[in-house]
Design a protein around this motif. Structure first.
Motif, PDB file in Angstrom:
ATOM      1  N   UNK A  22      -6.097   9.532   1.820  1.00 42.79           N
ATOM      2  CA  UNK A  22      -4.659   9.701   2.045  1.00 42.79           C
ATOM      3  C   UNK A  22      -4.215  11.155   1.893  1.00 42.79           C
ATOM      4  N   UNK A  23      -3.228  11.540   2.704  1.00 40.71           N
ATOM      5  CA  UNK A  23      -2.738  12.921   2.699  1.00 40.71           C
ATOM      6  C   UNK A  23      -2.100  13.292   1.361  1.00 40.71           C
ATOM      7  N   UNK A  24      -1.618  12.304   0.632  1.00 38.00           N
ATOM      8  CA  UNK A  24      -1.087  12.475  -0.710  1.00 38.00           C
ATOM      9  C   UNK A  24      -1.556  11.271  -1.511  1.00 38.00           C
ATOM     10  N   UNK A  25      -1.785  11.463  -2.800  1.00 42.38           N
ATOM     11  CA  UNK A  25      -2.422  10.418  -3.604  1.00 42.38           C
ATOM     12  C   UNK A  25      -1.579   9.149  -3.678  1.00 42.38           C
ATOM     13  N   UNK A  26      -2.265   8.023  -3.756  1.00 43.51           N
ATOM     14  CA  UNK A  26      -1.630   6.724  -3.933  1.00 43.51           C
ATOM     15  C   UNK A  26      -1.267   6.552  -5.410  1.00 43.51           C
ATOM     16  N   UNK A  27      -0.108   5.940  -5.661  1.00 40.97           N
ATOM     17  CA  UNK A  27       0.299   5.659  -7.038  1.00 40.97           C
ATOM     18  C   UNK A  27      -0.688   4.663  -7.653  1.00 40.97           C
ATOM     19  N   UNK A  28      -1.252   4.974  -8.833  1.00 43.76           N
ATOM     20  CA  UNK A  28      -2.225   4.062  -9.447  1.00 43.76           C
ATOM     21  C   UNK A  28      -1.684   2.660  -9.716  1.00 43.76           C
TER      22      UNK A  28
END
Length: 561
Positions: free
Chosen positions: A441-447
């Protein structure tokens, strides 16, 4: 209640905003795209929304995530093609939904052909498409500041003059004083409407008229740069410019138009949205989402006093009660997640997400749902500046560090208020990338996606998703939700948000506890009408009845006929 010319379809509609980069990636490159949106249309149909507002998908260098447009009549390859857009349009229309585009015409990209020609020579026919000025001494033409920090002017070596950009230097402001600029904007709007778009959200559209002469703001020259709303927005020709756009592009078409207008007053909004001679269907105002900004601006957040929030929203409800129309929102692509900002994203996440929605959706106006809001998605939880992608966030960090600010404090402010909190990928399931992409993903996924995701929400009849679905259904079933008069209750109560809506003998009462404490219901029984029934609640019905004390973050919608 049947629709009349005075009550167009968008008054009973609910709009869903999609931030395409983060919604669904169909090709595995880590970036959301139009085919991905098409793949999720049945999800939106299940939710029950009427309109999809698509944040920019045009060709762009992406200096500001697509709000710097280099071609208004195309689709950026990262998002797909015009044929994909056509398929999206058709898929929405087949399901009874409509498609609203983002019209960003206060500024272009500095890579737009107009600007490339404009900067090439002082004699360019496109020179007056933008604001070019000689410098003053060793500095810019005036002391205006950019929304994204620093001066609002950049010197261009090709001609030795400065150009105005109220946002990044990659977003030069268009000069709407030039009628040729306005004609181009009219053509762009007509082109998309002719192709099947159902309206526009118009980005910072009240910036298009500026004070004649672009005068200095009240900060003495040389002492710094400021944001001077009295000069850079709501200028003297705004109604004229927007009226021309209405007449040239919108007149005779059944469209929704919403003008994003930072700094707009209730009185100005009444004029802009007047059904007789206003220019747009509704406006986005920012008064209520600026209330927790501290002395140092948005990244200097202060605790929100619910009484101030009620006072603000009540003023807008009452101010536009008989003329004009409200837009209703707590979330969008520029705001941190509402459940983290206004609610409780810990123990009471589900209840507080439902109560925020209940409070908003039962008001008079058109509600906007930002992607993931219907799941109770929370802030990103990033701890390092390298995890952020937003230009505003990085500019703030660099300026704060250069000024000697404490890094831990700066990062805490960013974690609470960065726009990237709203831009993490949509949480579809509990898989490693939340079902958003098979790539990186271009920006991290929320854990927290392992617990908070659409798959789990759809399977749980008591989820935030299904509460939103019920709220949306109430708007369709009960005319009082759309047309009823708004009366605030208990404006000075520090935790209870309460109001009534009334129409033709029907009384709808909203009781919402915006706290983690149990709250007694005081004045509501006297105004709720005879024998009120519980229409919708966030918690199981209380044995003591509909006026029992509200449990932490509990809300109830009561109906009396």
């Amino acid at each position: 209640m049947p629709q009349t010319p005075a009550d167009p379809w968008w008054k009973s509609a609910v709009v869903y905003q999609i931030y395409p980069s983060s919604f669904q990636d169909a090709d595995g490159d880590g970036l959301g795209d139009l085919p991905g949106v098409i793949d999720r249309l049945d999800y939106l149909h299940t939710l029950g929304v009427d309109v999809v507002w698509l944040s920019p998908v045009y060709p762009s260098p992406l200096a500001d995530n697509g709000y710097d447009i280099s071609d208004y009549l195309g689709i950026h390859p990262r998002f797909g093609t015009l044929a994909d857009w056509d398929r999206l349009r058709d898929g929405l229309h087949e399901r009874g939904m409509r498609l609203v585009m983002d019209l960003v015409v206060n500024h272009t990209s500095d890579e737009h052909p107009w600007f490339a020609d404009s900067r090439a020579s002082r004699d360019s026919p496109y020179r007056d498409f933008y604001f070019w000025r000689p410098g003053r001494g060793d500095g810019p033409p005036n002391n205006w500041g950019s929304v994204f920090s620093g001066p609002a002017w950049t010197r261009d070596d090709a001609t030795g003059e400065y150009f105005l950009h109220l946002f990044t230097r990659n977003q030069p402001d268009l000069n709407w004083e030039n009628p040729k600029v306005r004609e181009q904007v009219h053509d762009i709007a007509r082109w998309w409407l002719d192709r099947g778009a159902d309206g526009f959200r118009m980005d910072v559209v009240n910036f298009v008229s500026k004070a004649p002469g672009l005068p200095d703001g009240p900060v003495p020259p040389g002492s710094g740069y400021g944001l001077f709303a009295e000069y850079s927005i709501n200028g003297p020709r705004l109604h004229e410019f927007l009226g021309e756009l209405r007449d040239a592009a919108f007149a005779g078409r059944d469209v929704l138009t919403v003008g994003e207008m930072p700094g707009v007053s209730v009185e100005q909004a009444r004029a802009h949205t007047d059904p007789v001679d206003g220019e747009v269907s509704m406006v986005f105002q920012f008064e209520h989402v600026d209330l927790d900004h501290g002395p140092g601006g948005k990244f200097d957040r202060v605790p929100l006093d619910l009484r101030r929030l009620k006072g603000s929203l009540d003023r807008w409800q009452l101010g536009l009660a008989d003329r004009g129309w409200n837009s209703l929102y707590l979330n969008n692509h520029d705001q941190p997640r509402a459940v983290s900002r206004f609610g409780d994203d810990g123990e009471h996440r589900t209840a507080s997400a439902k109560t925020l929605a209940t409070t908003l959706h039962m008001m008079k106006g058109t509600p906007y749902v930002y992607q993931g809001e219907e799941l109770g998605m929370a802030n990103a939880g990033f701890s390092d500046i390298s995890e952020y992608r937003d230009v505003e966030t990085h500019n703030h960090y660099l300026h704060a560090m250069a000024a000697g600010a404490d890094e831990a404090r700066v990062m805490a402010g960013i974690a609470r208020m960065s726009r990237d909190n709203a831009r993490t990928p949509m949480q579809w399931d509990a898989s490693p990338n939340a079902g958003f992409t098979t790539g990186t993903p271009w920006i991290a996924v929320n854990p927290d996606h392992t617990e908070v995701n659409a798959e789990a929400a759809l399977a749980d009849p008591d989820s935030v998703f299904h509460h939103y679905r019920r709220l949306i259904a109430l708007r369709k079933e009960h005319p009082v939700v759309v047309h009823g008069a708004y009366t605030p209750l208990l404006p000075e109560h520090p935790a209870l948000y309460a109001y009534t809506r009334t129409l033709d003998g029907t009384v709808l009462t909203v009781l919402a506890n915006w706290s983690a404490d149990t709250v007694a219901v005081d004045a509501a029984p006297a105004v709720a009408g005879p024998r009120p029934e519980l229409l919708l609640g966030t918690h199981p019905a209380a044995e003591e009845g509909v006026f029992a004390p509200l449990r932490p973050w509990e809300s109830r919608v009561l109906l009396s006929r």
